[in-house]
Write a protein that holds these residues in place. Structure first.
Motif, PDB file in Angstrom:
ATOM      1  N   VAL A 150      -5.935   3.722  -3.576  1.00  0.00           N
ATOM      2  CA  VAL A 150      -5.136   2.513  -3.342  1.00  0.00           C
ATOM      3  C   VAL A 150      -6.045   1.458  -2.729  1.00  0.00           C
ATOM      4  CG1 VAL A 150      -3.300   1.533  -1.907  1.00  0.00           C
ATOM      5  CG2 VAL A 150      -2.946   3.732  -3.069  1.00  0.00           C
ATOM      6  N   ASN A 151      -6.075   0.280  -3.343  1.00  0.00           N
ATOM      7  CA  ASN A 151      -6.881  -0.819  -2.785  1.00  0.00           C
ATOM      8  C   ASN A 151      -6.073  -2.112  -2.776  1.00  0.00           C
ATOM      9  OD1 ASN A 151      -8.846  -2.495  -1.798  1.00  0.00           O
ATOM     10  ND2 ASN A 151     -10.259  -2.259  -3.509  1.00  0.00           N
ATOM     11  N   THR A 152      -5.636  -2.499  -1.577  1.00  0.00           N
ATOM     12  CA  THR A 152      -4.992  -3.803  -1.371  1.00  0.00           C
ATOM     13  C   THR A 152      -5.855  -4.657  -0.447  1.00  0.00           C
ATOM     14  OG1 THR A 152      -3.721  -2.879   0.473  1.00  0.00           O
ATOM     15  CG2 THR A 152      -2.649  -2.917  -1.693  1.00  0.00           C
ATOM     16  N   HIS A 204      -8.744   0.035   3.597  1.00  0.00           N
ATOM     17  CA  HIS A 204      -8.352  -1.082   4.471  1.00  0.00           C
ATOM     18  C   HIS A 204      -9.514  -1.529   5.355  1.00  0.00           C
ATOM     19  CE1 HIS A 204      -4.129  -0.941   3.371  1.00  0.00           C
ATOM     20  NE2 HIS A 204      -4.154   0.357   3.508  1.00  0.00           N
ATOM     21  N   SER A 246       0.828  -1.208   0.000  1.00  0.00           N
ATOM     22  CA  SER A 246       0.000   0.000   0.000  1.00  0.00           C
ATOM     23  C   SER A 246       0.863   1.259   0.000  1.00  0.00           C
ATOM     24  CB  SER A 246      -0.925   0.012   1.224  1.00  0.00           C
ATOM     25  OG  SER A 246      -1.873  -1.022   1.153  1.00  0.00           O
ATOM     26  N   ALA A 249      -6.579   5.302   0.766  1.00  0.00           N
ATOM     27  CA  ALA A 249      -6.162   3.903   0.861  1.00  0.00           C
ATOM     28  C   ALA A 249      -7.224   3.117   1.612  1.00  0.00           C
ATOM     29  CB  ALA A 249      -4.814   3.798   1.569  1.00  0.00           C
ATOM     30  N   ALA A 254      -0.218  -8.888  -2.775  1.00  0.00           N
ATOM     31  CA  ALA A 254       0.334  -7.941  -1.810  1.00  0.00           C
ATOM     32  C   ALA A 254       0.904  -8.621  -0.578  1.00  0.00           C
ATOM     33  CB  ALA A 254      -0.726  -6.908  -1.401  1.00  0.00           C
ATOM     34  N   THR A 267      -4.092  -4.208   8.899  1.00  0.00           N
ATOM     35  CA  THR A 267      -3.318  -3.662   7.793  1.00  0.00           C
ATOM     36  C   THR A 267      -3.407  -2.145   7.765  1.00  0.00           C
ATOM     37  OG1 THR A 267      -3.808  -5.672   6.555  1.00  0.00           O
ATOM     38  CG2 THR A 267      -2.923  -3.827   5.326  1.00  0.00           C
ATOM     39  N   TYR A 296      -0.216   0.311   7.876  1.00  0.00           N
ATOM     40  CA  TYR A 296      -0.029   1.324   6.837  1.00  0.00           C
ATOM     41  C   TYR A 296       0.067   2.717   7.464  1.00  0.00           C
ATOM     42  CZ  TYR A 296      -1.408   4.292   2.840  1.00  0.00           C
ATOM     43  OH  TYR A 296      -1.478   5.266   1.875  1.00  0.00           O
ATOM     44  N   THR A 338       1.139   4.025  -2.868  1.00  0.00           N
ATOM     45  CA  THR A 338       0.949   5.434  -2.517  1.00  0.00           C
ATOM     46  C   THR A 338       2.043   6.300  -3.114  1.00  0.00           C
ATOM     47  OG1 THR A 338      -0.215   4.888  -0.464  1.00  0.00           O
ATOM     48  CG2 THR A 338       0.846   7.044  -0.563  1.00  0.00           C
TER      49      THR A 338
END
Length: 337
Positions: free
Chosen positions: A244-246, A218, A119, A216, A297, A168, A172, A123
């Motif tokens: 951002v997408n994990t 999460h 992530s 992001a 990831a 997570t 992050y 970023t």
């Protein structure tokens, strides 16, 4: 002293390749020692049907295992613990499993750090316009158009919204704070003081979307988080911002995001998709402002071994009658992807 019986008491339903990734020699030996303590042997199989497992007390699982329904449980009358090497147990957890009082534990905590690092990588890539420049140089015949690429930014002092104070999300947060970002946190389950303790300002979702340069995701997978970031929410994001997408594609309206990326108003870095693997003609393959990875990831060598260590710790604790650290209850299933 009587010889150890050859019946398996601890069974790993994990491919040979994954077993080697997850378990060091030391941790594999710990599993064998627990099996002996329980009066039998350790066995690795590819499928539950590969051996007679009537005396198996502990089953270690990985991705791809089927549901532990009544028929499967009937073949495992001694089963007392399932230790999952991954995070979500939804693919195999059933009411029948919990009705029988079987404990379930998982190793998701071992995945938080690598996912947080990806992530962070995403970023920084979006802030510095890496996808746009990389794709322009690979696909074009010239240099690049700085105006078309957009403004490049440092993370220092940049507002970044973290949607969800999950394991997570917290990992992050720690990383972006260390690099000087202005952390905004969206999470209805914590208060402002708890957010401040994490080094973040607690704000409502709409405010975070308007203020952040990077958003992001999460958050957990819940009925109320389905398409948490939809067309309306994406429209609130400032021009040139990045997503951002994990976590899970469940959280983002993929079609709406693609529309924004096609217009060039936003950029995105994504590890999770509605369709995996996505189609050969997926827009994600050609969008200049998109950075994509194939749901990897959490796939670091250190993270895999950390997951195996967690499983070995849980198996040892169970055999010794100690409390487990990573159990999952029936009620917690709803928040898993």
């Amino acid at each position: 002293m009587s010889a150890q019986r050859s019946v398996p008491t601890v069974v790993a339903v994990v491919s040979e390749e994954l077993f080697t990734e997850f378990f060091s020699d030391e941790d594999a030996e710990r599993l064998r020692a627990v099996a002996a303590r329980l009066g039998g042997t350790f066995l690795r199989v590819d499928r539950l049907t590969d051996a007679e497992l009537a005396e198996a007390r502990i089953v270690i699982t990985s991705w791809g295992i089927g549901p532990f329904d009544a028929a499967v449980l009937a073949s495992l009358p001694a089963l007392a613990l399932i230790a999952h090497t991954g995070a979500t147990i939804k693919p195999f957890a059933t009411d029948a499993l919990f009705d029988r009082g079987i404990l379930v534990t998982q190793a998701g905590a071992g995945m938080a750090r690598p996912v947080a690092e990806v992530s962070l990588t995403f970023t920084l890539a979006l802030l510095h316009r890496v996808p746009e420049m990389h794709n322009a140089l690979r696909c074009g015949d010239g240099w690049y158009d700085a105006d078309a690429v957009g403004v490049q930014r440092e993370i220092l002092g940049t507002p970044i919204a973290v949607i969800g104070a999950s394991r997570t999300g917290r990992a992050y947060l720690e990383l972006i704070r260390a690099l000087g970002a202005e952390a905004l946190l969206v999470d209805p389950t914590i208060d402002a003081d708890a957010a401040a303790a994490l080094g973040a300002e607690l704000v409502p979702l709409d405010e975070a979307l308007r203020r952040a340069q990077i958003v992001a995701v999460h958050a957990p997978t819940l009925p109320e988080t389905h398409h948490l970031i939809g067309r309306r929410e994406l429209a609130l994001m400032r021009d040139g911002a990045g997503l951002v997408n994990t976590a899970r594609s469940w959280l983002v309206d993929e079609a709406a995001l693609i529309e924004e990326l096609q217009r060039g108003r936003l950029s995105a870095a994504i590890d999770v998709f509605d369709e995996e693997p996505f189609a050969a003609d997926s827009p994600f393959r050609t969008l200049p402002g998109a950075l994509v990875t194939p749901h990897r990831a959490a796939g670091t060598s250190q993270g895999r071994r950390r997951q195996g260590r967690i499983v070995a710790d849980e198996v040892e604790a169970f055999a010794a009658g100690r409390p487990l650290a990573h159990t999952v209850s029936r009620d917690q299933l709803s928040s898993m992807a």
